[in-house]
Structure formats: C-alpha cells, structure tokens
Design an enzyme around this catalytic site. Sequence first.
Site, PDB file in Angstrom:
ATOM      1  N   HIS A  66      -0.594   1.785  -9.021  1.00 28.99           N
ATOM      2  CA  HIS A  66      -1.952   2.086  -8.523  1.00 28.99           C
ATOM      3  C   HIS A  66      -1.920   3.343  -7.672  1.00 28.99           C
ATOM      4  O   HIS A  66      -0.853   3.823  -7.290  1.00 28.99           O
ATOM      5  CB  HIS A  66      -2.549   0.892  -7.778  1.00 28.99           C
ATOM      6  N   HIS A  68      -2.692   4.286  -4.588  1.00 37.17           N
ATOM      7  CA  HIS A  68      -2.457   4.416  -3.140  1.00 37.17           C
ATOM      8  C   HIS A  68      -1.275   5.347  -2.841  1.00 37.17           C
ATOM      9  O   HIS A  68      -0.244   5.285  -3.516  1.00 37.17           O
ATOM     10  CB  HIS A  68      -2.214   3.036  -2.511  1.00 37.17           C
ATOM     11  N   ASP A  70       1.045   5.410  -0.709  1.00 38.00           N
ATOM     12  CA  ASP A  70       2.378   4.840  -0.437  1.00 38.00           C
ATOM     13  C   ASP A  70       3.085   4.435  -1.739  1.00 38.00           C
ATOM     14  O   ASP A  70       4.248   4.039  -1.709  1.00 38.00           O
ATOM     15  CB  ASP A  70       2.306   3.669   0.557  1.00 38.00           C
ATOM     16  N   HIS A  71       2.383   4.565  -2.875  1.00 37.71           N
ATOM     17  CA  HIS A  71       2.997   4.279  -4.180  1.00 37.71           C
ATOM     18  C   HIS A  71       3.112   5.528  -5.057  1.00 37.71           C
ATOM     19  O   HIS A  71       3.791   5.497  -6.081  1.00 37.71           O
ATOM     20  CB  HIS A  71       2.192   3.202  -4.912  1.00 37.71           C
ATOM     21  N   HIS A 123      -6.721  -5.379  -5.846  1.00 34.76           N
ATOM     22  CA  HIS A 123      -6.204  -4.552  -4.749  1.00 34.76           C
ATOM     23  C   HIS A 123      -6.799  -3.154  -4.915  1.00 34.76           C
ATOM     24  O   HIS A 123      -7.393  -2.607  -3.995  1.00 34.76           O
ATOM     25  CB  HIS A 123      -4.683  -4.537  -4.793  1.00 34.76           C
ATOM     26  N   ASP A 142       1.178  -3.999  -5.681  1.00 35.49           N
ATOM     27  CA  ASP A 142       0.546  -4.679  -4.539  1.00 35.49           C
ATOM     28  C   ASP A 142      -0.389  -5.793  -5.009  1.00 35.49           C
ATOM     29  O   ASP A 142      -1.488  -5.968  -4.481  1.00 35.49           O
ATOM     30  CB  ASP A 142      -0.232  -3.674  -3.676  1.00 35.49           C
ATOM     31  N   HIS A 180       6.245  -4.076  -1.517  1.00 34.98           N
ATOM     32  CA  HIS A 180       6.442  -4.074  -0.059  1.00 34.98           C
ATOM     33  C   HIS A 180       7.340  -5.213   0.403  1.00 34.98           C
ATOM     34  O   HIS A 180       7.392  -6.267  -0.230  1.00 34.98           O
ATOM     35  CB  HIS A 180       5.094  -4.242   0.666  1.00 34.98           C
TER      36      HIS A 180
HETATM   37 FE    FE Z   1       1.103  -0.470  -0.970  1.00 35.00          FE
HETATM   38 ZN    ZN Z   2      -1.626  -0.468  -2.296  1.00 31.17          ZN
END
Ligand code: FE
Ligand code: ZN
Length: 252
Positions: A66, A68, A70-71, A123, A142, A180
Amino acid sequence: MGVDAQYGYVVMLDVVRVPVLSDNYAWLVHDADSGETIVVDPGEAAPVQAAAAERGWRIDAVWTTHWHPDHTGGNQALKAAGAEIVAPAAEAAKIPTLDRGVAEGDTLMLGRHAATVMEVPGHTQGHVAFHFAEDGIVFTGDTLFAMGCGRLFEGTPGDMFANMARYAAIPDATRVYCGHEYTLSNARYAAVAEPDNAAVAERLAQVAAQRARGEATVPTTIGAERATNPFLRAASVEDFARLRAGKDAFKG
Ligand code: FE
Ligand code: ZN
C-alpha cells in the site's frame, strides 16, 4: 516448497527480515533456484540494500502492499538501482514510482514460485497482500498483524472483517509476514478482549519475554492467529467493529 512435475524438487524461498524506520519490517525474499530477489515494503532503501549485498543478492523488484510512506519510502532509490516497482493498480496515483500495477487474482512469479495478489482494503482502499500458496507464505502489510489488525484509515469495519475471513481460510501452517512489530501492544489488548482465552495469556507472556530480549515476534502463522487474534476470531462485523474501536482507544 514443493515438488514440481517438470523440474522436481523446488527449493524453499529465503525470507529475510529487515527492520526499517522505527517499527517497520521490510522482507527480502530470495529464490535460490533462479537467483531472483524481491523486497516487500521497503520503508527505506539503505538497510534493505545492505542486507541484500551482504548475501550477494541483487534486488530485481519491489512489491508494495500500500501507498503509505513507511512502506514505500525506499522505492525511489531501489528503482534507480534497477528494481521494478510492483504495486496496487488502485493506488497508482499515490505511488509515483509504480512500474506495474496489480489487482485481485493476479499472479506474480519469483522464479518458479507463484504469488497470488489479494485485494484487502480497509487500512487503505487499494491495499493488497501477496500469497505464495504453494510455499505457505503470505505478506499482509498493514492488514493482518500478529495478534492484531491494521487501522481503518480508508475503509469500513466490513472491509477489514471480510479480509480477516479470507485470511482465516488459508491453511494454518501458512507463515504470516506483516509490516510492523506491534505484537506486544496487540497482545495486551487481546488479553483484555479475551480474558478467558488461555492461548492469548500464554502468548502475551511469550511475546513480552521475546521483546524484553530484543527479539522479533514476526512471522507468525495463520494457526497462531486463529487461536489468539481477536480480530481474526471476531464472530460478526459488529463484533469486529467493537474490537477495532476498542483498540483505537487502547493505551497499552
Ligand atoms: Fe505501516
Ligand atoms: Zn500503513
């Protein structure tokens, strides 16, 4: 892993956990037969590139669950180094590095190992998972976490409840690689949500000890989640929605 009719024994995929940012995991996946390597959700590039270089692996592709940051934070640098960026077609507008968009039911190959793309919204709207059914491996980003599930930023409890039902239908031995290290907080919440579940209490103690030793608690398995993850165990969408709201407010 498995036996291939044409080629005989198929060697197991190597999966390497690469901790990135504060609590993200990127996953390097290497097929020794073909020499191909991919990385799932590189939140940053440098640690992933170092882990690959250490093993003499070249990163051929990035598989993104996805949009985001952080990915996807490492996508640009990995693309510049030659990797193809595979990501949800539905999130193309939010993932400018995308080379190849994927959707529900698509098959991605890593050597002779096939992964099916699952659309698992909630998400984020376009979130996907990558399921190597023959290998017994699923990358859930996530959505499904160890003892928990992702927050609903772009979807409804019904969306995520449906995802949980799909995951619960995968064989118990399947290893689950999520995005995570949230397991201890999830376990504390699970113990409140299911105070009479002995398997939850036992896993909470185990996870607390692992974290105290600085160890990772991921991957998990579908079987372990079916026994101890309140979100996967929710009986109805109402039940699920109540659990999700409870976790959002939980200070654990
Ligand atoms: Fe994440
Ligand atoms: Zn995420």
